[in-house]
Design a protein around this motif. Structure first.
Motif, mmCIF file in Angstrom:
data_model
loop_
_atom_site.group_PDB
_atom_site.id
_atom_site.type_symbol
_atom_site.label_atom_id
_atom_site.label_comp_id
_atom_site.label_asym_id
_atom_site.label_seq_id
_atom_site.Cartn_x
_atom_site.Cartn_y
_atom_site.Cartn_z
ATOM 1 N N TRP A 1 0.856 -1.191 0.000
ATOM 2 C CA TRP A 1 0.000 0.000 0.000
ATOM 3 C C TRP A 1 0.886 1.234 0.000
ATOM 4 C CZ3 TRP A 1 0.691 -3.446 3.924
ATOM 5 C CH2 TRP A 1 1.350 -2.972 5.081
ATOM 6 N N THR A 2 0.284 2.354 -0.230
ATOM 7 C CA THR A 2 1.037 3.610 -0.177
ATOM 8 C C THR A 2 0.686 4.335 1.115
ATOM 9 O OG1 THR A 2 -0.696 4.717 -1.443
ATOM 10 C CG2 THR A 2 1.158 3.851 -2.672
ATOM 11 N N ARG A 3 1.633 5.101 1.573
ATOM 12 C CA ARG A 3 1.502 5.783 2.851
ATOM 13 C C ARG A 3 0.473 6.909 2.744
ATOM 14 N NH1 ARG A 3 4.883 6.224 7.247
ATOM 15 N NH2 ARG A 3 4.756 8.156 8.459
ATOM 16 N N GLY A 4 -0.425 6.988 3.718
ATOM 17 C CA GLY A 4 -1.397 8.072 3.746
ATOM 18 C C GLY A 4 -0.895 9.237 4.575
ATOM 19 N N LEU A 5 -1.750 10.215 4.801
ATOM 20 C CA LEU A 5 -1.380 11.383 5.607
ATOM 21 C C LEU A 5 -1.200 10.971 7.067
ATOM 22 C CD1 LEU A 5 -3.887 14.012 4.168
ATOM 23 C CD2 LEU A 5 -1.451 13.790 3.634
#
Length: 1107
Positions: free
Chosen positions: A717-721
């Motif tokens: 997954w990609t990093r969120g805020l």
């Protein structure tokens, strides 16, 4: 036509006539001054250049023009009507139709001998009526009469029939009510035609669409007798209707012999709604008779009957077979308007009766089409352009066939694609209008001005739907109409052209402008004027000349660069055109620039906390300041967002003003830029501060399944805020069709730290469809989950879970029944799932295995007649799928099905308990391979055969039963046997039991009672039993209080008893005899009434007899 307000109006006209003449004579002779004799030289000029106008649909479009001032002696002033009077702001415009005349079909048989055509328009000046000028006006000068007539005719209607104006003076039958035309004693020969309404006011004239006036009537048939029609049997025949004169369409039907016996249409008989004739393709003897044509007017519903036409059969033979002949068909060319229903007729004579079929050449018949009247009519509803084409009907019988073709063409009335709009222009400008319509055939265009044809000439160019007028003049003003027409109809598009004429006028004068020191300033000069004026600027009586700091822009605005205190003063703008001039003064002040500070300029808070932003403005002492708060460049709505934002006014002085913004219960969405705008009449300053909100992490980015096995899934997954607080861990969640929502799954590694962007979900179930999501957490809390991944299925594996709750038993003879709880689909681990049932007789070695291929199976039955009942078996159930065999369940012992009972019940006993009941009891048989599940008792009278007896069964395995419904004083034979699911056991040996004699049929008679307070002494005659009845052994007395459900029973061996009534009320007493055979008949009922107050009070004895 006269009017009631003429005398009053004339007084106003005559009294102001001399002033009016002076006003006319004193005005300059220019097109602006003479414009409809009603505009003052200072009238404001219109700002809007064009407006739409409703096009002949009956609706209204409110004009958006600015108003003209009215002359003191304008037409509206002369009329003096409070309703019609308008102020200087009132808008004036040409006529607009509200309702145009519609086509009318008038019945000549109507009791109302009056036709009304409706027309209504609006405009300003508003509608009045045409009228004659009374004789006192004739004494005035000719010029006065001319102007008065013009003023009195501000707005009127006129009508045209077939292009000729309707004159109510020469034909008394015509009259007008408002804009409506009334025709008395209407006649088809005189009044049939097309009518148009013309609406006119001082701005111009427009014509309505055409309205067709038709007349509905139905004449009578000729009374002349009709000749006999004689044909051979089997021959075809046509009976002519020959309808009377009529208008419009009529409906045909035929009566057979007498009314109301109508001819029924079928494949052999057809009535044409075009010709009205009756067609019989093959005459039969049953057709002989009298035929009458009945026609009905579709508007008036009037009906008339023709004289009868006799149809007879010739006696010279029967007509042989012959090929079809089409007698009625649609035209070779059919024209139809788009949207109507088209009906094509086709019918043939022939022997045998022909069959009609339809087809469309080079295409398919529309799906919406329907065949009517045994396929003699092809009906196409809502006809469209694509339905055009060549249609063929074919008539066939065994002798041959024939066909007819015709072309259907669909036409459309013109429809607007582009229309013209009201327009206002300065004189000398160029007008370009274009109207465009579609239709079939293609429409032609013509133009009207004030109801008259407009032709190309001089400065007017017309090319089809395009109108160009070069250098428009005042004479070009008026109402214009573009007419698009083909041979099936016309549509009108209306617009008003106004040529503006006005001297310059400044609405606001003087104008005060406050500028900021060092900033640029613009002084606008925007007078209302037509034609466009010439603009000049001056300061202190000196004309301003452009330089590096002062510039005159194209829009006549004066721009001063880098303003200073020296620029303060008065600036005069002068506007001139050929109609006049006007001046406007702009007063300029230059003030110090305002300074605004917003603090803190950057602040960090956590979700749920509150913060205050303070905005301080330093400004010129002579100016007031206004504040406004913004969030991300949008104004804050303190009413809508009052739960989070509060505006606080803190300090306001001559030089410094301060306001605060309270942000409470902060959410993540409140992070962003906050602006404070301070505004004075001199300048505006906006300053911003940044608010950072720490909170739980935002949702991670897209979740991707990188690799999948039977029990694991590798996710990325990609990093969120992080929302200003570092992410500490990630939580992986999965959802499948078998889970209750989202469930946290085990991971590798465990835990998944905040710096990772991939991990493996483990301990998943094989061959299950999963979707995954990721949730991030930080020190503040857990954030929202990511969007779910795409659905993926884990790979197959050998089953790992065996069935549970293996059991069995029962079943039929020689059956082994094995049951289990099936394995859930979640744990089947692959396709091809099934069960392996293994069993062996207790004490043997080899296992028998049977495959059950259904994954939903819960039972297996094995049958072998060699093993005895209740044989014990060792049983286990395993699983398998396409990947291999899985585990077996634990071994359990299951017995095969039992046998039927082998022995009869023992110690069977029976004894009578009444004249209709016998109690039977028994002992169950010894235990064996067949145990009874219930018992069956058979019984019959000694005088009857066993086969005619009755049977009763116990509910379960009870060992006693009461037989009911027996006859008294009879000997019964009784047997008992056991049974189960396998079968029935043997009967016991018959035993006998005799029912007792019946109870006495005679009821107790001659009831006597003595009532003393609440005590009743009751006696009756003894009951004597007959020889065939049971002896009396006593009596039963039933005492019941009305309204209560409880019954008090007293038994006695004597024909008397003493009763005590418990409380006051009404009681009923019944007595019946008792015997070994049961209870006897009831006596007549006794009613006793006592009051509660007498419970313990002694009263005189009272003797009562039951008679």
């Amino acid at each position: 036509m006269g009017s009631p307000w003429k005398p009053f109006l004339l007084l106003s006209v005559i009294s102001g006539l001399s002033d009016f003449a002076r006003a006319v004579a004193g005005r300059p002779v220019s097109y602006a001054a003479v414009l409809r004799m009603r505009q003052d030289s200072s009238s404001p000029v219109l700002n809007s250049r064009s407006r739409p106008r409703q096009q002949h649909s009956g609706g209204l479009v409110t004009p958006d023009w600015s108003a003209f001032s009215s002359h003191p002696l304008s037409a509206l002033s002369l009329l003096g009507s409070q309703e019609d009077h308008r102020s200087e702001e009132t808008e004036e415009f040409g006529p607009v139709f509200i309702h145009e005349p519609d086509d009318v079909i008038f019945s000549l048989n109507s009791d109302e001998k009056k036709v009304m055509l409706h027309c209504e328009a609006r405009g300003n000046p508003p509608p009045t009526y045409r009228c004659d000028i009374y004789s006192p006006v004739s004494a005035l000068s000719a010029i006065h009469q001319k102007h008065i007539k013009k003023l009195l005719s501000l707005f009127f209607y006129s009508w045209y029939v077939n292009g000729t104006e309707v004159d109510s003076k020469t034909d008394y039958r015509y009259s007008f009510i408002d804009g409506d035309l009334i025709i008395e004693n209407a006649s088809e020969t005189i009044d049939y035609g097309r009518y148009q309404c013309q609406a006119e006011n001082s701005y111009g004239t427009i014509l309505s669409r055409d309205a067709l006036l038709q007349f509905a009537y139905l004449g009578a048939f000729s009374t002349r007798a009709r000749g006999e029609v004689s044909v051979r049997e089997g021959q075809g025949v046509v009976l002519m209707c020959t309808p009377p004169p009529h208008s419009p369409e009529i409906i045909y039907s035929w009566v057979f012999n007498e009314f109301p016996s109508f001819v029924a249409e079928d494949s052999r008989r057809f009535i044409s709604q075009v010709t009205g004739n009756l067609y019989i393709s093959k005459v039969q003897p049953s057709d002989v008779g009298s035929y009458i044509c009945l026609v009905k007017n579709s508007v008036t519903n009037l009906r008339v009957l023709s004289p009868p036409t006799p149809l007879t059969l010739k006696t010279d033979g029967v007509m042989g077979e012959y090929e079809p002949k089409i007698e009625v068909h649609f035209p070779t060319s059919v024209l139809a308007a788009k949207g109507v229903t088209v009906r094509l007729e086709c019918f043939a004579l022939g022997n045998p009766v022909p069959t009609i079929t339809w087809r469309k050449i080079n295409g398919n018949i529309p799906k919406k089409a329907r065949l009517r009247k045994s396929q003699a009519v092809l009906e196409i509803p809502n006809i469209q352009l694509e339905d055009s084409g060549t249609y063929e009907c074919k008539a066939e019988n065994p002798r041959g066939g024939t066909a007819f073709k015709g072309h259907l063409q669909v036409y459309t009335l013109p429809q607007w694609v582009r229309m013209i709009n009201d327009t206002q222009m300065d004189s000398g400008e160029k007008l370009q209008w274009e109207c465009k319509a579609i239709g079939r055939p293609r429409p032609n265009y013509r133009w009207l001005r004030n109801g008259l044809p407009l032709n190309a000439k001089d400065h007017v160019e017309i090319v089809n739907g395009e109108l160009t007028i070069h250098k428009v003049q005042q004479a070009d003003s008026g109402m214009y109409q573009c007419v698009a027409e083909n041979k099936y109809g016309a549509v009108y598009s209306n617009a008003e052209l106004k040529i503006l004429a006005s001297p310059p006028l400044f609405v606001t004068n003087p104008v005060r402008v406050i500028a900021t020191l060092g900033k640029d300033v613009s002084l606008e000069c925007k007078p209302r004027a037509s034609p466009k004026p010439r603009i000049t600027w001056r300061r202190a009586d000196r004309k301003l000349q452009p330089n590096k700091r002062i510039t005159l822009l194209r829009n006549n605005t004066l721009k001063i660069v880098n303003s200073s205190r020296a620029d303060e003063g008065n600036y005069v703008c002068r506007a001139e055109n050929q109609l006049g001039s006007a001046e406007m003064t702009a007063i300029l002040w230059v003030k110090e620039a305002m300074r605004v500070v917003l603090s803190p300029s950057r602040v960090e808070v956590t979700v749920g906390e509150s913060v205050v932003l303070s905005c301080k403005a330093t400004h010129d002492t002579s100016l007031d300041v206004a504040f406004q708060w913004f969030f991300n460049q949008k104004p804050i709505d303190f009413q809508q967002d009052g739960s989070h934002f509060e505006y606080i006014q803190t300090v306001r002085s001559r030089q410094v003003s301060t306001v605060d913004l309270m942000i409470r219960s902060i959410l993540l969405k409140h992070a962003g830029k906050y602006g404070c705008r301070a505004q004075t009449s001199a300048d505006t300053v906006l300053t911003e501060a940044e608010l950072l909100v720490r909170g739980p992490p935002g949702p991670p980015g897209v979740v991707i399944v990188e690799e999948i096995t039977d029990t694991t899934a590798t996710l990325s997954w990609t990093r969120g805020l992080d929302n200003h607080s570092p992410i500490s861990t990630y939580n992986l969640q999965a959802r499948s069709p078998f889970s209750l929502g989202w469930q946290t799954v085990k991971t590798d590694p465990d835990p998944v730290t905040g710096d990772m962007e991939s991990a493996m979900a483990v301990e998943l179930n094989p061959w299950v469809e999963y979707e995954f999501r990721v949730v991030a957490s930080n020190a503040i809390g857990t954030g929202d989950p990511s969007t779910p991944s795409r659905k993926v299925r884990t790979k197959e594996a050998v089953p790992a879970i065996a069935p549970s709750n293996v059991s069995g038993g029962n079943g039929r003879r020689h059956e082994l029944v094995i049951s289990w709880e099936p394995v859930s689909e979640e744990f089947q681990n692959g396709e091809g799932f099934g069960y392996i049932v293994a069993f062996r007789a207790n004490g043997t070695r080899g296992w028998k295995e049977k495959m059950v291929t259904s994954a939903d199976a819960t039972m297996y039955k094995y049958r072998d007649e060699t093993f005895p009942p209740l044989t014990p078996f060792e049983v286990k159930v395993g699983v398998y799928n396409n990947k291999g065999d899985g585990p077996f369940s634990k071994v359990v012992i299951i017995h095969s099905a039992e046998g039927e009972p082998r022995e009869a019940p023992s110690d069977v006993k029976a004894y009578s308990i009444s004249s209709s009941e016998i109690r039977v009891s028994w002992k169950p048989p010894n235990p064996g391979p067949g145990r009874p599940r219930a018992y069956e008792v058979s019984y019959w009278k000694e005088s009857e055969q066993e086969e005619s007896g009755k049977k009763q069964q116990t509910v379960k395995n009870e060992t006693s039963m009461v037989l009911t419904g027996l006859e008294g004083n009879n000997i019964y034979l009784i047997t008992v046997k056991g049974f189960n699911n396998i079968g029935q056991g043997p009967d016991s040996a018959p035993i006998t039991a005799k029912t007792r004699k019946s109870p006495p049929a005679q009821p107790p008679n001659n009831l006597m009672w003595i009532q003393e307070g609440n005590n009743i002494s009751l006696s009756w005659d003894p009951v004597k039993a007959k020889e065939n009845e049971s002896d009396v052994i006593g009596y039963m007395v039933l005492l019941k209080q009305e309204g209560r459900g409880h019954i008090q029973v007293t038994r006695t061996i004597n024909p008397s008893t003493m009763l005590s009534l418990p409380e006051g009320g009404t009681y009923t007493i019944d007595v019946r005899a008792l015997s070994e055979g049961g209870e006897g008949a009831f006596s007549s009922q006794v009613r006793v009434v006592t009051s509660s107050g007498e419970r313990r009070h002694t009263q005189p004895l009272k003797l009562y007899l039951d008679t």
